[in-house]
Write a protein that holds these residues in place. Structure first.
Motif, mmCIF file in Angstrom:
data_model
loop_
_atom_site.group_PDB
_atom_site.id
_atom_site.type_symbol
_atom_site.label_atom_id
_atom_site.label_comp_id
_atom_site.label_asym_id
_atom_site.label_seq_id
_atom_site.Cartn_x
_atom_site.Cartn_y
_atom_site.Cartn_z
ATOM 1 N N ARG A 1 -8.307 -51.210 -34.851
ATOM 2 C CA ARG A 1 -8.841 -52.552 -35.104
ATOM 3 C C ARG A 1 -9.530 -52.604 -36.469
ATOM 4 O O ARG A 1 -9.358 -53.578 -37.224
ATOM 5 N N ASP A 2 -10.305 -51.580 -36.793
ATOM 6 C CA ASP A 2 -10.984 -51.558 -38.092
ATOM 7 C C ASP A 2 -9.977 -51.572 -39.239
ATOM 8 O O ASP A 2 -10.170 -52.267 -40.247
ATOM 9 N N GLN A 3 -8.904 -50.793 -39.085
ATOM 10 C CA GLN A 3 -7.876 -50.779 -40.131
ATOM 11 C C GLN A 3 -7.165 -52.124 -40.234
ATOM 12 O O GLN A 3 -6.743 -52.531 -41.316
ATOM 13 N N SER A 4 -7.036 -52.803 -39.111
ATOM 14 C CA SER A 4 -6.262 -54.045 -39.069
ATOM 15 C C SER A 4 -6.995 -55.233 -39.672
ATOM 16 O O SER A 4 -6.387 -56.291 -39.879
ATOM 17 N N ASP B 1 -9.984 -73.020 -32.487
ATOM 18 C CA ASP B 1 -10.801 -72.288 -31.518
ATOM 19 C C ASP B 1 -10.123 -71.048 -30.937
ATOM 20 O O ASP B 1 -10.653 -70.435 -30.013
ATOM 21 N N SER B 2 -8.941 -70.659 -31.427
ATOM 22 C CA SER B 2 -8.281 -69.441 -30.941
ATOM 23 C C SER B 2 -7.534 -68.781 -32.094
ATOM 24 O O SER B 2 -7.166 -69.437 -33.078
ATOM 25 N N ASP B 3 -7.315 -67.491 -31.948
ATOM 26 C CA ASP B 3 -6.596 -66.761 -33.002
ATOM 27 C C ASP B 3 -5.171 -67.257 -33.159
ATOM 28 O O ASP B 3 -4.638 -67.315 -34.271
ATOM 29 N N ARG B 4 -4.523 -67.612 -32.052
ATOM 30 C CA ARG B 4 -3.161 -68.137 -32.157
ATOM 31 C C ARG B 4 -3.159 -69.460 -32.917
ATOM 32 O O ARG B 4 -2.286 -69.701 -33.769
ATOM 33 N N ALA B 5 -4.115 -70.331 -32.621
ATOM 34 C CA ALA B 5 -4.191 -71.618 -33.319
ATOM 35 C C ALA B 5 -4.465 -71.409 -34.804
ATOM 36 O O ALA B 5 -3.924 -72.126 -35.660
ATOM 37 N N ARG B 6 -5.296 -70.436 -35.138
ATOM 38 C CA ARG B 6 -5.584 -70.142 -36.545
ATOM 39 C C ARG B 6 -4.346 -69.593 -37.248
ATOM 40 O O ARG B 6 -4.084 -69.906 -38.413
ATOM 41 N N MET C 1 -10.441 -63.666 -41.593
ATOM 42 C CA MET C 1 -10.967 -64.273 -40.364
ATOM 43 C C MET C 1 -11.198 -63.231 -39.271
ATOM 44 O O MET C 1 -11.449 -63.588 -38.119
ATOM 45 N N LYS C 2 -11.067 -61.926 -39.623
ATOM 46 C CA LYS C 2 -11.250 -60.814 -38.686
ATOM 47 C C LYS C 2 -10.209 -60.819 -37.566
ATOM 48 O O LYS C 2 -10.456 -60.328 -36.462
ATOM 49 N N ILE C 3 -9.041 -61.352 -37.855
ATOM 50 C CA ILE C 3 -7.921 -61.294 -36.919
ATOM 51 C C ILE C 3 -7.061 -60.091 -37.315
ATOM 52 O O ILE C 3 -6.593 -60.023 -38.463
ATOM 53 N N PRO C 4 -6.833 -59.123 -36.422
ATOM 54 C CA PRO C 4 -6.024 -57.945 -36.778
ATOM 55 C C PRO C 4 -4.629 -58.351 -37.249
ATOM 56 O O PRO C 4 -3.929 -59.116 -36.569
ATOM 57 N N ALA C 5 -4.244 -57.849 -38.398
ATOM 58 C CA ALA C 5 -2.933 -58.190 -38.961
ATOM 59 C C ALA C 5 -2.455 -57.048 -39.846
ATOM 60 O O ALA C 5 -3.258 -56.272 -40.378
ATOM 61 N N ARG C 6 -1.163 -56.964 -40.015
ATOM 62 C CA ARG C 6 -0.573 -55.920 -40.856
ATOM 63 C C ARG C 6 0.760 -56.403 -41.404
ATOM 64 O O ARG C 6 1.418 -57.286 -40.825
ATOM 65 N N ILE C 7 1.146 -55.835 -42.532
ATOM 66 C CA ILE C 7 2.445 -56.140 -43.141
ATOM 67 C C ILE C 7 3.485 -55.173 -42.586
ATOM 68 O O ILE C 7 3.198 -53.997 -42.358
ATOM 69 N N VAL C 8 4.688 -55.661 -42.375
ATOM 70 C CA VAL C 8 5.800 -54.812 -41.948
ATOM 71 C C VAL C 8 6.902 -54.914 -43.000
ATOM 72 O O VAL C 8 7.337 -56.018 -43.349
ATOM 73 N N VAL D 1 0.618 -59.981 -36.172
ATOM 74 C CA VAL D 1 -0.756 -60.354 -35.833
ATOM 75 C C VAL D 1 -1.018 -59.928 -34.398
ATOM 76 O O VAL D 1 -0.177 -60.143 -33.517
ATOM 77 N N TRP D 2 -2.183 -59.321 -34.170
ATOM 78 C CA TRP D 2 -2.507 -58.920 -32.799
ATOM 79 C C TRP D 2 -3.266 -60.049 -32.110
ATOM 80 O O TRP D 2 -4.302 -60.523 -32.601
ATOM 81 N N LEU D 3 -2.721 -60.482 -30.956
ATOM 82 C CA LEU D 3 -3.339 -61.538 -30.164
ATOM 83 C C LEU D 3 -3.650 -60.997 -28.776
ATOM 84 O O LEU D 3 -2.835 -60.272 -28.188
ATOM 85 N N ALA D 4 -4.795 -61.346 -28.264
ATOM 86 C CA ALA D 4 -5.226 -60.862 -26.948
ATOM 87 C C ALA D 4 -4.223 -61.262 -25.873
ATOM 88 O O ALA D 4 -3.804 -62.424 -25.792
ATOM 89 N N GLY D 5 -3.821 -60.295 -25.061
ATOM 90 C CA GLY D 5 -2.876 -60.541 -23.980
ATOM 91 C C GLY D 5 -1.427 -60.549 -24.415
ATOM 92 O O GLY D 5 -0.518 -60.479 -23.582
ATOM 93 N N GLU D 6 -1.171 -60.643 -25.709
ATOM 94 C CA GLU D 6 0.204 -60.679 -26.225
ATOM 95 C C GLU D 6 0.561 -59.431 -27.020
ATOM 96 O O GLU D 6 1.728 -59.097 -27.171
ATOM 97 N N GLY D 7 -0.444 -58.749 -27.556
ATOM 98 C CA GLY D 7 -0.186 -57.582 -28.387
ATOM 99 C C GLY D 7 0.193 -57.989 -29.800
ATOM 100 O O GLY D 7 -0.170 -59.069 -30.275
#
Length: 441
Positions: free
Chosen positions: A97-100, A128-133, A186-193, A221-227
């Motif tokens: 999570r810290d790396q993301s 109000d949610s990471d998916r919406a953002r 926005m502190k949402i875990p994300a990475r480039i592929v 992007v990592w989303l809660a419940g979806e990975g």
């Protein structure tokens, strides 16, 4: 694809974590083979949800494929993929999570790319949610006047700000990097592929050829419940790049601009395109049938030829073949030795040739004994009678009828005596020949 964890602007770097995983082969899970060109790197490629199926190929914690050794030459490997599988839906470790969500220190202090930080803050507060953002940022690409090009203007400092608010023109790496930057701000875990998207289906063999110009970068992007969820910001601006390939997303003069005479550039000509695909199929069949003839395929072919117990049968065949070759070789050797065995007289003649070669008086090829005798008598008149007598006896030995030959064989003492006389004559003539040779010099 290959995960790029550390990203700020267009800076990226990969971190790997070994892990093994293998799903059951069921609906939605696929086995397939990949032939990859050597690149002197360890990473391998495949569809999402990939699993290693061969030795010396492993997995990483971020679901990427890796080779034990660098791929220095063409490599063919079997993989299994579950494209719809959720990756890490249960959550992320603190380290991952810290790396993301990590940015470069200058970005963390908001010294660079200040407009991008403000955009991220606005999206964060309005949703109000990471998916919406995530969806809001994708909409930003769609609503603004972005364009897709392989020849963007050069960007230096504050490259994210320049791309999102000024230039607004670039290729997949620009879109993926800027998207991940906003997510991490926005502190949402994300990475480039980084990987490949697209390819060309060969209608003859059914294989898909993926070329270097199919290289692509997207985001997860990592989303809660979806990975980890795959997101492609480039598709918001240039959907043709994803659905129809790079060529359809670019101007004609931009596509393969450095390879104007490539057959791919001329694929609009039906007959030439058909020839190109046939050559591609021939190359594919060569690699699959010849260069990829591994141990497993060899074993399968042997079973097809000899049946289930081919190992035992092969062993018997090899033993029998070895014995046959051994006895045939031994017989040939004995026959050759017997044929090449020289009589005492033949040895004496060879000795004479050696002694007289110094004055070029050795016996010529196909020269008869009578002619050779006359030539020696002329060269050594003082030994004329000895030469004549010995060569008459020698001629009788070689050309007598079978009964006479049998009689001569029984007279071994006479043959030895004749041989000794011939050798003695050779010594005398050789001494004279040596003196003549010295006088010439």
């Amino acid at each position: 694809g290959r995960a790029l964890w550390k990203a700020s602007g267009l800076f990226k770097q990969a971190d790997w974590y070994p892990q093994s995983w293998q799903p059951e082969l069921e609906a939605g899970v696929y086995d397939y083979r990949i032939t990859q060109e050597g690149n002197n790197k360890k990473w391998l490629f495949g569809l999402r949800g990939i699993a290693a199926m061969e030795k010396n190929i492993g997995m990483t914690k971020d679901d990427r494929l890796i080779s034990k050794k660098k791929v220095s030459q063409r490599k063919n490997y079997l993989v299994r993929s579950a494209p719809n599988m959720k990756i890490a839906p249960q959550g992320l470790s603190d380290l991952v999570r810290d790396q993301s969500v990590q940015l470069q220190q200058s970005d963390q202090l908001q010294k660079n790319n200040q407009k991008s930080h403000q955009l991220a803050q606005q999206i964060l507060l309005e949703n109000d949610s990471d998916r919406a953002r995530m969806e809001a940022m994708l909409q930003y690409y769609r609503l603004q006047e972005f364009s897709y090009t392989l020849q963007p203007e050069q960007m230096k400092n504050n490259d994210i700000d320049q791309f999102l608010f000024s230039n607004r023109a670039g290729f997949c790496a620009h879109f993926a990097s800027s998207f991940v930057f906003i997510m991490r701000t926005m502190k949402i875990p994300a990475r480039i592929v980084a990987g490949y998207q697209g390819g060309e289906l060969n209608p003859d063999s059914g294989h898909i050829t993926v070329r270097q110009y199919d290289a692509h970068a997207w985001a997860e992007v990592w989303l809660a419940g979806e990975g980890w969820v795959s997101v492609d910001p480039t598709a918001q601006v240039a959907p043709d790049r994803i659905t129809a390939g790079l060529r359809n997303a670019l101007k004609e003069d931009e596509f393969m601009s450095d390879s104007q005479f490539s057959l791919i550039k001329l694929s609009h000509l039906p007959w030439l395109n058909s020839l190109r695909l046939s050559l591609d199929n021939l190359n594919y069949q060569w690699h699959q049938s010849v260069l990829n003839f591994n141990k497993q395929k060899q074993s399968s072919q042997l079973k097809k030829w000899f049946g289930q117990g081919y190992l035992e049968k092969s062993l018997y065949w090899l033993i029998g073949l070895f014995i046959a070759i051994f006895f045939a070789s031994a017989g040939l050797l004995l026959w050759t030795r017997a044929k090449l065995k020289l009589t005492p007289l033949q040895k004496s003649l060879l000795y004479m040739d050696k002694r007289l070669s110094i004055v070029e008086l050795q016996r010529k090829e196909s020269e008869g004994f009578s002619d050779y005798s006359l030539r020696l008598q002329l060269a050594f008149p003082q030994h004329k009678k000895s030469i004549q007598r010995l060569f008459e006896a020698l001629q009788q030995q070689y050309f007598a009828d079978q009964s006479a030959k049998q009689a001569l064989k029984q007279q071994a003492n006479e043959e030895r005596r004749l041989s000794q006389q011939l050798r003695k004559l050779a010594q005398n003539l050789g001494a004279i020949a040596k003196n003549k040779s010295s006088l010439r010099q």
